[in-house]
Design an enzyme around this catalytic site. Structure first.
Site, PDB file in Angstrom:
ATOM      1  N   PRO A 229       0.739  -1.196  -0.008  1.00 15.71           N
ATOM      2  CA  PRO A 229       0.255  -0.370  -0.328  1.00 15.71           C
ATOM      3  C   PRO A 229       0.755   0.923   0.405  1.00 15.71           C
ATOM      4  O   PRO A 229       0.988   2.263  -0.609  1.00 15.71           O
ATOM      5  CB  PRO A 229      -0.881  -0.148   1.140  1.00 15.71           C
ATOM      6  CG  PRO A 229      -0.199  -1.335   1.552  1.00 15.71           C
ATOM      7  CD  PRO A 229      -0.338  -2.147   1.135  1.00 15.71           C
ATOM      8  N   LYS A 230       2.348   1.220   0.663  1.00 15.39           N
ATOM      9  CA  LYS A 230       2.774   2.758   0.327  1.00 15.39           C
ATOM     10  C   LYS A 230       3.454   3.030  -1.007  1.00 15.39           C
ATOM     11  O   LYS A 230       3.167   3.737  -1.447  1.00 15.39           O
ATOM     12  CB  LYS A 230       4.022   2.461   1.708  1.00 15.39           C
ATOM     13  CG  LYS A 230       5.068   3.257   1.986  1.00 15.39           C
ATOM     14  CD  LYS A 230       5.341   4.543   1.947  1.00 15.39           C
ATOM     15  CE  LYS A 230       6.078   5.738   1.947  1.00 15.39           C
ATOM     16  NZ  LYS A 230       7.738   5.275   1.524  1.00 15.39           N
ATOM     17  N   VAL A 231       3.949   2.414  -0.938  1.00 18.83           N
ATOM     18  CA  VAL A 231       4.538   2.011  -1.985  1.00 18.83           C
ATOM     19  C   VAL A 231       3.816   2.101  -3.499  1.00 18.83           C
ATOM     20  O   VAL A 231       3.416   2.964  -3.839  1.00 18.83           O
ATOM     21  CB  VAL A 231       6.024   0.820  -2.773  1.00 18.83           C
ATOM     22  CG1 VAL A 231       6.167   0.683  -4.115  1.00 18.83           C
ATOM     23  CG2 VAL A 231       6.599   0.758  -1.909  1.00 18.83           C
ATOM     24  N   ASP A 233       1.122   3.516  -3.255  1.00 20.99           N
ATOM     25  CA  ASP A 233       0.730   5.423  -3.053  1.00 20.99           C
ATOM     26  C   ASP A 233       1.630   5.975  -3.717  1.00 20.99           C
ATOM     27  O   ASP A 233       0.816   7.018  -3.972  1.00 20.99           O
ATOM     28  CB  ASP A 233       0.031   5.924  -1.428  1.00 20.99           C
ATOM     29  CG  ASP A 233      -1.783   5.503  -1.542  1.00 20.99           C
ATOM     30  OD1 ASP A 233      -1.909   5.347  -2.857  1.00 20.99           O
ATOM     31  OD2 ASP A 233      -2.007   5.180  -0.604  1.00 20.99           O
ATOM     32  N   CYS A 234       2.839   6.429  -3.264  1.00 23.95           N
ATOM     33  CA  CYS A 234       3.864   6.779  -3.726  1.00 23.95           C
ATOM     34  C   CYS A 234       3.899   6.498  -5.997  1.00 23.95           C
ATOM     35  O   CYS A 234       4.181   8.019  -5.751  1.00 23.95           O
ATOM     36  CB  CYS A 234       5.030   5.774  -3.179  1.00 23.95           C
ATOM     37  SG  CYS A 234       5.793   6.892  -1.934  1.00 23.95           S
TER      38      CYS A 234
END
Length: 305
Positions: A229-231, A233-234
């Site tokens: 999820p973090k990557v 969104d980046c």
DNA sequence: TCGCAGGTAGAAC
DNA sequence: GTTCTACCTGCG
């Protein structure tokens, strides 16, 4: 030529956005080669007062060149309006002062952004930017002294590590193996990079992401190996200009928990939901400003304790 | 020298 | 559905 839209170039280029590593710096000038309509163009950009000034070398029109830079540096985004928004909220009003002129540094090459972002996971800015530089230099096309990021079909063929290179080449001594992914310091991410390259070569067309809704784009990009999820969104924010994304990692979690929840521990997925719900179309910029505000104001050191 | 930091995948609960 | 652990490397 000059684009009359305020920006702080140093801050924007060196802010660690996972779209791409910083451009090559020569004195006060930042340079890079960018494909514009299939044509390699070398751009030089520098700070001129509060604006971006530039020249370029390549077979494209002045309008194409200007449009390309307006996109990469997000120069059509209304920063003044955004600062008004920040100033209307008590928790956010200090931020514009610490990050004046900071803008998105958008990826001209979405594949580079995906690989950069995979490299950035569980890693430091210093190390992932070095990895991306190394990948460009080893396997990318050279134009003058600048290197393009390789295409997925080319990165697909690169050896994973010394051992694979040694077994598949004519090199006599394994110590001499350097033409492989792990040699770029990517560590255990090497197989993710190969699998992602496979995916974009064989079945997934990255350019389709531009025309999707945020939710669909997120689901799609989550299927890429090494992307959580973090990557995701980046990639969507820095690579595809989805400004409603709110990339949430441990730092954003600490900052949000400090600013909005009285220091109480909130899970990262909840922080993501909170940020997207609360900041809507401004979520991406709020995330960008939160991170740099915390870095520059000393809040980060305080939160680490 | 070694412990620590940092997201994801895959397994275990 | 949520929680745990291994993964690689550079830094202090």
């Amino acid at each position: 030529m000059i684009i009359k839209s305020p920006i702080n170039l140093d801050l924007t280029i060196n802010s660690g956005q996972t779209s791409q590593p910083p451009w090559y710096k020569n004195g006060d000038v930042y340079s890079n080669v960018v494909l514009v309509g299939g044509e390699p163009v070398i751009f030089n950009v520098w700070q001129s007062g509060e604006y971006l000034e530039y020249d370029y070398l390549g077979d494209i029109s002045d309008k194409q060149a200007g449009d390309c830079l307006r996109y990469i540096f997000d120069l059509d985004f209304d920063l003044t309006g955004f600062y008004k928004y920040l100033n209307q909220h008590d928790e956010l009003k200090d931020m514009s002062g610490f990050c004046n002129g900071l803008r998105l540094f958008l990826a001209p090459d979405p594949f580079e952004c995906v690989i950069s972002s995979i490299c950035s996971a569980n890693n430091s800015i210093k190390r992932w930017t070095k990895s991306v530089f190394d990948i460009k230099q080893k396997w990318g096309d050279r134009h003058q002294n600048y290197y393009m990021f390789p295409k997925s079909k080319d990165l697909l063929k690169v050896y994973l590590d010394d051992e694979e290179e040694f077994n598949s080449s004519h090199i006599q001594n394994i110590e001499e193996c350097t033409d492989n992914l792990k040699n770029c310091g990517v560590g255990y991410r090497a197989p993710y990079i190969r699998k992602a390259s496979e995916l974009f070569t064989i079945e997934m067309n990255l350019s389709e992401i531009y025309s999707m809704e945020y939710g669909g784009a997120f689901e799609n990009i989550l299927n890429v190996p090494g992307v959580g999820p973090k990557v995701a969104d980046c990639i969507l924010l820095y690579g595809f200009n989805f400004k409603e994304a709110f990339p949430s990692d441990v730092w954003i979690k600490r900052i949000v928990s400090h600013l909005y929840f009285d220091g109480k521990d909130i899970s990262v997925p909840k922080v993501r939901e909170f940020g997207m719900e609360k900041f809507k179309k401004n979520a991406g910029y709020v995330q960008l400003y939160m991170f740099h505000y915390a870095r520059m104001s000393g809040l980060m050191k305080k939160l680490k304790k």
